[in-house]
Design a protein around this motif. Structure first.
Motif, PDB file in Angstrom:
ATOM      1  N   CYS A 269      30.429  23.992  39.071  1.00  0.00           N
ATOM      2  CA  CYS A 269      30.053  22.886  39.962  1.00  0.00           C
ATOM      3  C   CYS A 269      30.339  23.350  41.385  1.00  0.00           C
ATOM      4  CB  CYS A 269      30.784  21.599  39.586  1.00  0.00           C
ATOM      5  SG  CYS A 269      32.579  21.721  39.446  1.00  0.00           S
ATOM      6  N   THR A 270      30.927  22.516  42.220  1.00  0.00           N
ATOM      7  CA  THR A 270      31.232  22.932  43.593  1.00  0.00           C
ATOM      8  C   THR A 270      32.640  23.489  43.695  1.00  0.00           C
ATOM      9  OG1 THR A 270      29.638  21.441  44.617  1.00  0.00           O
ATOM     10  CG2 THR A 270      31.472  22.145  45.978  1.00  0.00           C
ATOM     11  N   ALA A 271      33.621  22.713  43.263  1.00  0.00           N
ATOM     12  CA  ALA A 271      35.008  23.177  43.318  1.00  0.00           C
ATOM     13  C   ALA A 271      35.424  23.909  42.048  1.00  0.00           C
ATOM     14  CB  ALA A 271      35.950  21.990  43.550  1.00  0.00           C
ATOM     15  N   GLY A 272      34.655  23.736  40.973  1.00  0.00           N
ATOM     16  CA  GLY A 272      34.989  24.397  39.715  1.00  0.00           C
ATOM     17  C   GLY A 272      36.195  23.799  39.029  1.00  0.00           C
ATOM     18  N   LYS A 273      36.459  22.505  39.283  1.00  0.00           N
ATOM     19  CA  LYS A 273      37.685  21.927  38.727  1.00  0.00           C
ATOM     20  C   LYS A 273      37.486  20.612  37.986  1.00  0.00           C
ATOM     21  CE  LYS A 273      39.106  19.403  42.937  1.00  0.00           C
ATOM     22  NZ  LYS A 273      39.402  18.094  42.316  1.00  0.00           N
ATOM     23  N   ASP A 274      36.503  19.796  38.376  1.00  0.00           N
ATOM     24  CA  ASP A 274      36.340  18.472  37.770  1.00  0.00           C
ATOM     25  C   ASP A 274      35.232  18.487  36.709  1.00  0.00           C
ATOM     26  OD1 ASP A 274      38.362  17.292  39.429  1.00  0.00           O
ATOM     27  OD2 ASP A 274      36.930  17.388  41.079  1.00  0.00           O
ATOM     28  N   ARG A 275      33.987  18.591  37.127  1.00  0.00           N
ATOM     29  CA  ARG A 275      32.893  18.690  36.164  1.00  0.00           C
ATOM     30  C   ARG A 275      33.045  19.942  35.309  1.00  0.00           C
ATOM     31  NH1 ARG A 275      28.595  17.753  40.929  1.00  0.00           N
ATOM     32  NH2 ARG A 275      30.351  18.726  42.031  1.00  0.00           N
ATOM     33  N   VAL A 294      44.444  23.711  26.348  1.00  0.00           N
ATOM     34  CA  VAL A 294      43.308  23.256  27.147  1.00  0.00           C
ATOM     35  C   VAL A 294      43.791  22.667  28.469  1.00  0.00           C
ATOM     36  CG1 VAL A 294      41.383  21.611  27.235  1.00  0.00           C
ATOM     37  CG2 VAL A 294      41.851  22.877  25.130  1.00  0.00           C
ATOM     38  N   VAL A 295      44.866  21.892  28.403  1.00  0.00           N
ATOM     39  CA  VAL A 295      45.437  21.302  29.619  1.00  0.00           C
ATOM     40  C   VAL A 295      45.949  22.403  30.547  1.00  0.00           C
ATOM     41  CG1 VAL A 295      47.295  19.853  30.543  1.00  0.00           C
ATOM     42  CG2 VAL A 295      46.011  19.105  28.522  1.00  0.00           C
ATOM     43  N   GLN A 296      46.574  23.429  29.992  1.00  0.00           N
ATOM     44  CA  GLN A 296      47.077  24.537  30.816  1.00  0.00           C
ATOM     45  C   GLN A 296      45.939  25.234  31.547  1.00  0.00           C
ATOM     46  OE1 GLN A 296      49.364  27.091  28.216  1.00  0.00           O
ATOM     47  NE2 GLN A 296      50.736  25.430  27.615  1.00  0.00           N
ATOM     48  N   ASP A 297      44.827  25.456  30.840  1.00  0.00           N
ATOM     49  CA  ASP A 297      43.668  26.083  31.502  1.00  0.00           C
ATOM     50  C   ASP A 297      43.136  25.179  32.605  1.00  0.00           C
ATOM     51  OD1 ASP A 297      41.400  28.199  31.464  1.00  0.00           O
ATOM     52  OD2 ASP A 297      40.359  26.268  31.392  1.00  0.00           O
ATOM     53  N   TYR A 298      43.054  23.896  32.339  1.00  0.00           N
ATOM     54  CA  TYR A 298      42.571  22.925  33.332  1.00  0.00           C
ATOM     55  C   TYR A 298      43.411  22.991  34.604  1.00  0.00           C
ATOM     56  CZ  TYR A 298      41.391  18.240  35.158  1.00  0.00           C
ATOM     57  OH  TYR A 298      40.995  17.183  35.941  1.00  0.00           O
ATOM     58  N   VAL A 303      46.335  26.668  40.814  1.00  0.00           N
ATOM     59  CA  VAL A 303      46.876  27.985  41.169  1.00  0.00           C
ATOM     60  C   VAL A 303      45.856  28.768  41.988  1.00  0.00           C
ATOM     61  CG1 VAL A 303      47.733  30.178  40.264  1.00  0.00           C
ATOM     62  CG2 VAL A 303      48.327  28.024  39.115  1.00  0.00           C
ATOM     63  N   TYR A 304      44.635  28.855  41.482  1.00  0.00           N
ATOM     64  CA  TYR A 304      43.629  29.699  42.102  1.00  0.00           C
ATOM     65  C   TYR A 304      43.015  29.080  43.350  1.00  0.00           C
ATOM     66  CZ  TYR A 304      44.092  32.300  37.767  1.00  0.00           C
ATOM     67  OH  TYR A 304      44.590  33.011  36.717  1.00  0.00           O
ATOM     68  N   ARG A 305      43.122  27.750  43.487  1.00  0.00           N
ATOM     69  CA  ARG A 305      42.573  27.070  44.656  1.00  0.00           C
ATOM     70  C   ARG A 305      43.655  26.642  45.645  1.00  0.00           C
ATOM     71  NH1 ARG A 305      37.743  24.887  45.011  1.00  0.00           N
ATOM     72  NH2 ARG A 305      38.612  23.026  46.016  1.00  0.00           N
TER      73      ARG A 305
END
Length: 380
Positions: A269-275, A294-298, A303-305
């Motif tokens: 998506c745009t930020a790569g975090k929500d959708r 799954v939560v840890q990956d989310y 960290v990256y942003r």
């Protein structure tokens, strides 16, 4: 203001290898002989990872359930074969530091212990200049002990800033499909680059009319009407629920990944975090990865942003001269991912479909046969 519309707003706001821990020489000849003479106990690798240092070297780390004795480290540009020996070390060192054996291209590592146990790993975040949150979903363990294949399923933020070197890197990685969750107006503002050999698929999670209400929040910030902003995090909690209620874009995603000719595939998506966060969670859940993982990956998006988010929040505070702590926290909450956001999606699945599995079957229409096919394609 429509909380569903506001999901899009957070994005719119804005050379020689050496052992990691000690060396055989440093340990002394007698220690090496003692290690070699010690019988290797039964055991397995429990996890592994790889990270890139500022100087371009790669740190490979692993852990095992027992001392696996001598270890060999291999590398390949193909996660499914063509392994080349990189180094010989000892499993007890738990890591190795190496120069990049494949500059400008994706690299995967295979670590083998003296008893035959083995584990694959790679950088989770790809070293791209024009994307801050481009990640591989490989390496995660499922509840039944299998592992998600590396190099097949990716997630990212917007791709408009990819450099020529980034595009070459992705082509070498075997990328075949680019799934774009953004609205038409987002795409028009920052279109994805054309990448030879990669099919572009528009798959908007929200419509332009859904996202247009994001201007409400901007006007509230500008006018100081903070009482209309709700509580910090409310927008993304409700936004995640709405994506469960209207999941057609994710149904299309699964149609794509069920076709083996589409992988490697990136969804973004745009930020790569929500959708993208919801899309990634659904992929991992369908493959049998535990919810906790799954939560840890989310949460890795924080960290990256981190650097980007800090700059974006500071810019908003400066632009609107924000001094109200709650208003600042609302802006911060829009830029973050938080456990309660993804948990809201899980709760909605439970409420509407009885369980996450119920949502996969009834909400997304994934049959038992299709879920079994996904596991054959993407687990090892």
């Amino acid at each position: 203001m429509s909380w569903r519309r506001t999901v899009t707003l957070g994005a719119a706001l804005l050379t020689v290898a050496s052992p990691l821990a000690g060396t055989a020489a440093a340990a002394g000849k007698s220690a090496v002989q003692a290690t070699a003479a010690t019988a290797v106990r039964q055991g397995t690798f429990t996890d592994a990872g790889a990270e890139r240092l500022a100087d371009g070297r790669l740190v490979i780390r692993w852990h095992a359930s027992a001392d696996l004795g001598p270890a060999k480290v291999y590398w390949s540009a193909d996660p499914e074969g063509h392994w080349q020996e990189l180094a010989r070390t000892y499993a007890k060192y738990n890591g190795y530091v190496t120069a990049d054996p494949n500059p400008g291209g994706r690299v995967y590592f295979l670590i083998k212990g003296g008893n035959g146990a083995a584990v694959k790993t790679a950088e989770r975040k790809l070293p791209l200049k024009g994307a801050t949150n481009f990640r591989d979903l490989g390496g995660y363990r499922t509840a039944d002990g299998k592992t998600v294949k590396w190099g097949k399923l990716f997630r990212s933020d917007e791709l408009a800033g990819l450099t020529a070197a980034d595009i070459s890197y992705l082509q070498k990685s075997g990328l075949k499909t680019d799934v774009d969750y953004r609205t038409g107006s987002e795409v028009k503002s920052k279109p994805d680059p054309t990448i030879a050999g990669v099919k572009y698929v528009a798959d908007p999670v929200f419509s332009d009319s859904d996202s247009a209400g994001g201007t409400d929040l901007i006007s509230y910030l500008a006018s100081g009407q903070f009482d209309k902003l709700g509580e910090p995090g409310d927008a993304l909690i409700d936004g995640n629920k709405s994506m469960v209620d209207s999941p057609s874009a994710f149904g299309k995603l699964f149609d794509l990944i069920l076709d083996s000719s589409t992988n490697a595939l990136v969804q973004h998506c745009t930020a790569g975090k929500d959708r993208t966060g919801i899309g990634s969670a659904l992929i991992l859940l369908a493959l049998g990865v535990p919810k906790e993982t799954v939560v840890q990956d989310y949460l890795l998006s924080n960290v990256y942003r981190a650097e980007y988010n800090k700059a974006a929040v500071n810019a908003m505070v400066s632009q609107f001269k924000l001094t109200d702590p709650k208003a600042i926290e609302i802006v911060q909450a829009l830029m973050d991912v938080r456990k309660e956001y993804i948990e809201a999606a899980f709760d909605e699945m439970d409420s509407k479909y009885g369980s996450i599995q119920g949502f996969l079957e009834k909400g997304l229409g994934l049959t038992a046969a299709e879920q079994a096919k996904l596991k054959r394609l993407y687990l090892e």
